[in-house]
Structures are given as C-alpha cells and as structure tokens.
Design an enzyme around this catalytic site. Structure first.
Site, short mmCIF file in Angstrom:
data_model
loop_
_atom_site.label_atom_id
_atom_site.label_comp_id
_atom_site.label_asym_id
_atom_site.label_seq_id
_atom_site.Cartn_x
_atom_site.Cartn_y
_atom_site.Cartn_z
N CYS A 52 0.64 -1.19 0.03
CA CYS A 52 0.02 0.05 0.03
C CYS A 52 1.15 1.27 -0.09
CB CYS A 52 -0.96 0.01 1.05
SG CYS A 52 -1.64 1.71 1.71
N CYS A 55 0.46 3.35 3.67
CA CYS A 55 0.72 2.91 4.87
C CYS A 55 2.08 3.48 5.19
CB CYS A 55 0.89 1.02 4.94
SG CYS A 55 -0.42 0.38 4.96
N ASN A 77 -0.23 14.73 -4.20
CA ASN A 77 -0.78 13.54 -4.89
C ASN A 77 0.48 13.44 -6.20
OD1 ASN A 77 -1.95 12.04 -6.65
ND2 ASN A 77 -4.21 12.76 -5.97
N ASP A 78 0.63 12.34 -6.40
CA ASP A 78 1.63 11.85 -7.35
C ASP A 78 1.05 12.28 -8.61
OD1 ASP A 78 3.92 11.34 -5.48
OD2 ASP A 78 3.01 9.57 -5.09
N HIS A 121 -4.22 0.31 7.86
CA HIS A 121 -4.70 0.13 6.42
C HIS A 121 -6.18 -0.57 6.52
CE1 HIS A 121 -4.10 -0.96 2.33
NE2 HIS A 121 -4.73 -2.08 2.53
N ASN A 187 -13.37 9.58 -1.63
CA ASN A 187 -14.10 8.73 -2.25
C ASN A 187 -13.86 7.29 -1.66
OD1 ASN A 187 -14.92 10.21 -4.45
ND2 ASN A 187 -12.88 10.09 -5.47
N SER A 195 -9.29 3.31 -5.48
CA SER A 195 -8.74 2.25 -5.74
C SER A 195 -7.57 1.62 -4.68
CB SER A 195 -7.80 2.44 -6.82
OG SER A 195 -7.07 3.81 -6.78
N HIS A 198 -7.21 1.90 1.95
CA HIS A 198 -6.29 2.45 3.34
C HIS A 198 -7.27 4.05 3.13
CE1 HIS A 198 -2.90 3.06 5.62
NE2 HIS A 198 -3.51 4.21 5.90
N HIS A 200 -8.43 7.17 3.38
CA HIS A 200 -7.84 8.45 2.87
C HIS A 200 -8.93 9.42 2.16
CE1 HIS A 200 -7.75 6.18 -0.98
NE2 HIS A 200 -7.42 7.60 -1.32
N GLN A 202 -8.91 13.14 -0.02
CA GLN A 202 -8.21 14.30 -0.94
C GLN A 202 -8.57 15.65 -0.89
OE1 GLN A 202 -7.49 13.06 -5.09
NE2 GLN A 202 -8.83 11.14 -4.76
N HIS A 332 -20.52 23.09 5.30
CA HIS A 332 -21.38 21.97 5.28
C HIS A 332 -20.77 20.88 4.74
CE1 HIS A 332 -22.59 23.76 1.67
NE2 HIS A 332 -23.10 22.73 1.14
N HIS A 334 -21.47 17.18 2.49
CA HIS A 334 -22.39 16.17 1.87
C HIS A 334 -21.87 14.90 1.72
CE1 HIS A 334 -24.73 19.73 -0.15
NE2 HIS A 334 -23.43 20.22 -0.56
N LEU A 349 -27.56 6.95 -11.84
CA LEU A 349 -28.15 8.20 -12.34
C LEU A 349 -27.44 8.17 -13.68
CD1 LEU A 349 -27.20 10.37 -9.31
CD2 LEU A 349 -29.37 9.52 -9.99
N VAL A 350 -28.48 7.58 -14.86
CA VAL A 350 -28.06 7.39 -15.96
C VAL A 350 -28.74 8.13 -16.94
CG1 VAL A 350 -26.57 5.24 -15.87
CG2 VAL A 350 -29.04 5.09 -15.85
N TYR A 352 -32.01 8.98 -18.15
CA TYR A 352 -32.79 10.17 -18.01
C TYR A 352 -32.30 11.04 -17.01
CZ TYR A 352 -36.51 13.03 -16.22
OH TYR A 352 -37.23 14.07 -15.94
N GLU A 353 -31.49 10.65 -16.16
CA GLU A 353 -30.89 11.42 -15.05
C GLU A 353 -29.75 12.46 -15.77
OE1 GLU A 353 -31.27 8.32 -14.78
OE2 GLU A 353 -32.52 8.38 -13.07
O1 LIG Z 1 -7.99 10.55 -7.60
P1 LIG Z 1 -8.31 8.93 -7.65
O2 LIG Z 1 -8.89 8.31 -6.51
O3 LIG Z 1 -7.17 8.20 -8.10
O4 LIG Z 1 -9.41 8.96 -8.60
C1 LIG Z 1 -10.83 9.08 -8.38
O5 LIG Z 1 -11.14 10.20 -7.58
C2 LIG Z 1 -11.20 11.31 -8.74
C3 LIG Z 1 -11.86 12.81 -8.11
O6 LIG Z 1 -12.92 12.53 -7.92
C4 LIG Z 1 -11.84 11.11 -10.02
O7 LIG Z 1 -11.40 12.08 -11.14
C5 LIG Z 1 -11.49 9.76 -10.61
O8 LIG Z 1 -12.26 9.46 -11.63
C6 LIG Z 1 -11.62 8.60 -9.60
O9 LIG Z 1 -11.38 7.26 -9.96
O1 LIG Z 2 -35.82 2.33 -16.27
P1 LIG Z 2 -34.63 1.34 -15.94
O2 LIG Z 2 -33.91 0.68 -17.33
O3 LIG Z 2 -35.36 -0.21 -15.05
O4 LIG Z 2 -33.90 1.95 -14.84
C1 LIG Z 2 -32.58 2.50 -15.28
O5 LIG Z 2 -32.71 3.81 -15.98
C2 LIG Z 2 -33.54 4.84 -15.31
C3 LIG Z 2 -33.59 5.92 -16.21
O6 LIG Z 2 -32.18 6.49 -16.45
C4 LIG Z 2 -32.78 5.11 -13.82
O7 LIG Z 2 -33.74 6.01 -13.29
C5 LIG Z 2 -32.50 3.79 -13.33
O8 LIG Z 2 -31.94 4.30 -12.02
C6 LIG Z 2 -31.85 2.92 -14.09
O9 LIG Z 2 -31.41 1.49 -13.41
#
Ligand SMILES: O=P(O)(O)O[C@H]1O[C@H](CO)[C@@H](O)[C@H](O)[C@H]1O
Ligand SMILES: O=P(O)(O)O[C@H]1O[C@H](CO)[C@@H](O)[C@H](O)[C@H]1O
Lengths: 384, 384
Positions: A52, A55, A77-78, A121, A187, A195, A198, A200, A202, A332, A334, A349-350, A352-353
C-alpha cells in the site's frame, strides 16, 4: 407529516442550495431488479499492507518514503489533476470570432493533496471513534487555514502549524501560489472509483471557483440579500422543528437527509449556528462535528451490513474572495452514497438523469427514518 | 491544431450549450489504475429468450403479452417513474414561511414508454444496419409527432399513424394529457443501469421541462437573441472547418467529440442545417441520421472490442412551448459512455466531480482521433 401524499405521487422537489430541481418517484422501488450487482466492500484487510502506498514507512510512486505517522499524513498527489507549475496559455481566438464564443478554454493551476485518516490500513471512518476522527477534522482545518489568502477575513482565526508539503521537483525556492478554492473530499469504496482501501481523502486547490460551490454561492448570496438570514441556518432550524428528515443531532450539528436529496441515502451535516468555514469551529464544535461524521458513517455501514461506499466532501468559504462571498458562505458536509436496495444494488443516475434531470426512488423521509433506526454499535466487530 | 498546449496543461473548457465549465487534466491518464474493473458486455446471447419481457410473444409483468412484432414495439413502462393519473397535490405552506422557500415541491405527471429496437434479443444498434436503424428513427419521430401540442408550430408537419398505447387499467375513456417535454433515451449495458440486453430505449414525457433541456434552452435562446444565428448550427460549421474533433460526417450530419465533452468518449450528433425536432427531418435526413448512429455505435464497440456501454438521448423542441422556445431549439443527440481505458476500466465521476465540477482525463481531440480511426466493419462477426 402534512405531505404524506408525497409518499405516493411522482413529484419534483426544489434544491434551494443549488437552485435546481429533482424528480421523485416513490412508487418506483416496487420494480424488480435484475441488473448489475456491486461487489460488497472488502472488510477483511491486514492492519498493514507492504504494497500500500499510504501505509507508514512505505515507498510511493514518486520514490518518496512515507514517515512512520500515527493518525494523519499529507503529501502532494503523485498524479495531481491540476498542476502547480505549467506553461502559460493565451487565448488564441480573435474577439467576436465563432471560436471566441464556442471554443473557450482557460488554463487552470492547482495543487492536490492526499490525506490519510489513520495509520491502520484496515480501518474506515466508521471504525474510528469521534476522538480519532477529530484529528482528521483538525488536520483539514490546519490545511485550510494554511492556504487562506492573507486578505481573507478568515485569515489568522486559527493558528496553524501546517507547512504545505512541496511537489516532487520543487526545491522550495518558488513562492507558493494563492488559490481561490479548496475542495476537501473522500471517495470511499471501489464503487466510487477508489482504488485503495487505506482510509484517506483528497484535497484539491485551484485558481477558479468550481461549478458546484459557485452555484451554491450564488444561491446563498441571493438568500442572504433577500432575507438577511443564512439559508442553511434557517434550514437547520426548520428541520429541527419538523423532525421528518433527521438522522442524528447533537448540540452543535444536525444530520439530515435533505428535502432535495438526489442519492437514495444522501445526507448533509450542518452546524446549527452560522459557520463560514472550518476555522470558525471551536474545539467543542470540532468534537461535535467528529461525532456527527462517526454517526453517519457507522449508520451507513449498519444499514446494509456492509462497508458502505460514498463520496463525501466539505463546502465552505473560498480561500480567496470578496467579503460578501466569505460572509454568505456556510460550512457544510455532503455525503453522496450510491447504494439503494442492498449491499449490492445501487442507484444508477444514467439516461434520464444525465439527459433530463436527477431522479430518485425512495423519499428522503423514508431514507432518514431508516438511517435514524441504524444507530448504536457498528454491526461488525469494532476493529480499532 | 493551434491549441496543442492544451494537450499538456490542466485547463477548464466552457460548455456554451449548458453554460457550465469542465476541468481537463490531459496528463492524468498516466496514473496506474488499481481500482474497480467492469464486467465486459455480454455478447453471446440467444436470438430469442423465453424469459425476456421484451421478446415478441412473451408475457410482461403487467400480464400483457407482446405482439409478434418485427422491428420496433412500444408499450407503457410497467414501472413508470412518472404517473399519468395520481392524486392532486396542493402546496401546504403559508406564503412567506420558511417552508415556502426551503421545502418546495410540485406534483409531476407523465407517461413512460419502452421502445424495442429489434425483435432479436441478441442485437444492439452496433449490429444493425442504417436501414434497420432508420425504422427506430421513424418510430421516435412518430411518437414525438403524436404527442405534440396541437398549438405547436411543429404540429402536423409529419403524418403519424402512432396511436399512444394506454396504461394498464386505462379503459380509453380518459382524455390523454398534454405534456410539456419528451425525453427519448437509451441506457445500454449493465454499467449504465440497464437490466435487459434486449435492444431497447425509453421515452419519458412529463408536465415540466427538466433541468438539462431547460439549461440548454436558456443558452440556445440567449445565443439566438444575441447573434441571430443558431448556436449548434454555428458550432457544426466551426467543427467542420477545424477538423479537430470530427468522428464521422455525411452530407446531413456531423459526429463530434464536443470541445466541452465530460465523458471520455462522449459524442454529439448534429444536423448541419437547423432542425428544431425530429419532425423537421426529411426521409433523406432520417437515413443520414441513422447512418450516423450506426457509425457511432459501431466505432464504440470497435474501440475496446467490447459491447460498449453508454447512455444516449435526444434533445429537441419541447412538445409544448412558446414560439421562441420552439424556434430556438436544436435537435441533437448526446452519447455519454463511461469507459476510459479499456473494456473494463471506466471513468468515475465521483468526489471532486460531484462536489467540485466535472473532470476529464484525455482531451476531446484525442478521443475523436481514436474514434475516427475505429471505423469499418464491426470487430465481431456481424450477427444480423
Ligand atoms: O484520484 P483517484 O482516487 O485516483 O481517482 C478518483 O477520484 C477522482 C476525483 O473524484 C476522479 O476524478 C477519478 O475518476 C476517480 O477514479
Ligand atoms: O428504467 P430502468 O431501465 O429500469 O432503470 C434505469 O434507467 C432509469 C432512467 O435513466 C434510472 O432511473 C434507473 O436508475 C436505471 O437503473
């Protein structure tokens, strides 16, 4: 609750903090799920992992060796996303040309830190006690304080012993840049692109105010101008009264699933009094804040008896800004976790979202009541 | 290209279509990846699956049986996110109260369709010929035309034989609602939350204009008012001249990795002339559009030799709106695919991206040149 009908109808809710809407479809959790299953978070890990890069005592990609630290450790960050030193960029486009309105770019400088939360770790924030988490809160505060513009009304509020670590190749001769904004985040879990387990987070600093804090700033400023009070202080008061979305509270902080939450179990951690930034918290408040973080992360793990993935982060006053910008800022926290139904079924969130607008299935009230009921001891043996 | 330096420095790019910025870190792909690996898309599937609720002749959750359709088939989603018929909601908050500015909700009605692209369970758009895809384009057009407000300047432009299918339980006595906006989209692949590989997309209609098309509308209108021309027509012209981000083009359409792309291999499909909506396309243009879709999806699959996951969808004029809103609208297609490095390594838009702003690693120019080079036959045996 007076809005019981909202448990049953599709509706939109307004997010006054961002100035945007989300779609809520409470009836939608009834559909069966035959889609992708996540790998549950790894829980059995060694206390120390020789491979790691976080560590104590281990070597990193840069060739540097980590000190034998105890709780937290910060380094540049490297693989930073924003660079401290880079070539200049001059806008090549003639004024009034199509390029000038459609191909717009600006150079962005910055500096990225990695901050470990523990030498162990195998721990996560959920395994750590408030007393251990408070060290992380203090380190965030120190780092923030050390990078404040000397012109900020917040400068000098907290003594900081933090000496900004330098980037590899920086011999110390260069004067460090003043940045506009600092984003502190974590994250957690492979589902959130992390990835290394451990514990941590950022810290990214940069010359511009990024989109999200800029949108919030706009809304906070407008509210302050119009009502004379602070949006998030008013909101904390209102949620305390309503008791419909509270996950946890102590004297200093409130943990709620916000009215406008996008992610299924999204929460916000809010101070009850107006704090502009981490440096506004006194020692007692730091402890209360640490307790709130411990309560959120433990409840998350208890909810589906898994190491719960999430991204979390702090919004607060910019490092450099006008007096009004800094005064209207509200500290605050989140938490954005992806899981929806179980340790292995997440919300996507794909389509439609991405093309329409954010959409959620359970209501924030339902999420809050489940998280409220998940308090108490961590479901797995406390490792720390 | 004059901006070669942008290949090397961290910078921000402006998205004039949404009015927002993204962070670009081209140097960042050098970091090693030890994180989550995706399951590559399933390619070996039967032509017909008795358990699939989309295959011809099969029974669905509602109890209805699918007809023995040949190319496309539309029905009301058995688990719709917005409902056609639901209880009324009256805002319970006193004017001027805290609730009235901080706990804002509005009821949202709507209707959701599922649309299959082929009777074959084992195909994807990438396996289909432009002649087969054109049937999908025509069906989208028919559905859109059938739901246009009779007051829209677009109403009546295209004859449509489409009879809106009714929701289960709707006996046909009810007058169908007029909706404000229609979002046509496809989630493809389990990485994009899709739970059934049978080629299909979705169509959601609703009473409000959702956030994304609302943001675009704002920008398109502003541009039109200021310059008198259409933003996306100007942009298509500029990209044709620049030749730096083109993936594919024919006489009617341009496929580009937009200057402001967020996802690594994001593309936009743009008509060269101003089209407000699908109903503005003539037959020749429908064929050109279908060719463009075929080219994008085939190149995606060829890039990493996998069934490439993505979400895609159409932005166009609202079903109901002011004349200015409809005239300034510009038909276009977004593809948002998550993969970054290989069939199994995706880009995560997580901590910084959720709390700060979207961030990308490779430049759109690099992405476009790789996709441009992926033309020709589908890497796997053409199944159709
Ligand atoms: O910086 P990391 O942990 O290597 O990478 C992760 O966090 C970053 C910041 O949210 C994102 O841009 C990367 O896509 C994600 O894999
Ligand atoms: O409607 P589906 O294919 O079941 O669901 C998928 O598409 C939706 C619309 O983008 C999303 O809200 C769902 O989270 C996703 O799993």
């Amino acid at each position: 609750m007076p809005e019981a009908i909202l448990n049953d109808i599709s509706h939109r809710r307004y997010n006054p903090l961002r100035g945007s809407w989300i779609l809520v479809s409470p009836h939608r959790t009834k559909r069966p799920w035959q889609g992708q299953q996540e790998k549950p978070g790894t829980i059995e890990l060694p206390q120390y992992d020789a491979k790691c890069y976080l560590c104590p005592g281990n070597q990193r990609a840069s060739g540097d060796t980590n000190p034998n630290y105890d709780s937290t450790f910060v380094f540049v960050n490297d693989y930073s996303a924003v660079k401290e030193v880079q070539e200049e960029y001059t806008n090549p486009n003639a004024e009034g040309s199509l390029e000038d309105s459609l191909l717009v770019a600006q150079a962005e400088k910055g500096k990225c830190y990695v901050l470990t939360f523990s030498k162990r770790h195998d721990l996560t924030l959920a395994d750590m006690s408030p007393n251990e988490i408070v060290k992380v809160v203090q380190m965030w505060t120190d780092i923030y304080a050390a990078h404040l513009s000397p012109d900020s009304p917040l400068a000098g509020l907290k003594k900081t012993g933090f000496v900004p670590p330098r980037s590899p190749g920086d011999d110390g001769a260069r004067v460090q840049d003043q940045y506009r904004y600092m984003q502190i985040f974590e994250n957690k879990g492979s589902a959130m692109g992390c990835s290394n387990p451990h514990p941590h987070g950022q810290i990214w600093m940069q010359t511009s105010l990024p989109e999200e804090p800029a949108a919030e700033m706009e809304q906070l400023r407008k509210y302050k101008r119009e009502k004379g009070t602070h949006l998030l202080v008013d909101y904390a008061k209102l949620e305390t009264e309503k008791e419909e979305r509270i996950v946890f509270q102590n004297d200093g902080f409130l943990v709620v699933c916000p009215w406008w939450a996008t992610w299924p179990f999204e929460v916000m951690v809010l101070p009850r009094r107006h704090a502009r930034a981490l440096v506004d918290l006194n020692e007692k408040e730091q402890a209360q804040f640490a307790e709130a973080i411990a309560e959120v992360t433990r409840r998350y793990d208890n909810l589906f008896e898994t190491s719960f993935p999430y991204s979390m982060g702090i919004h607060q006053a910019p490092l450099e800004g006008s007096e009004e910008e800094i005064e209207c800022s509200s500290l605050h926290f989140h938490f954005y976790p992806p899981l929806l139904r179980s340790a292995t079924v997440r919300k996507f969130l794909v389509g439609y979202e991405m093309l329409g607008e954010p959409q959620r299935d359970i209501t924030p009230e339902q999420a809050a009541s489940r998280l409220q009921g998940c308090g108490g001891k961590l479901y797995r043996k406390k490792l720390a």
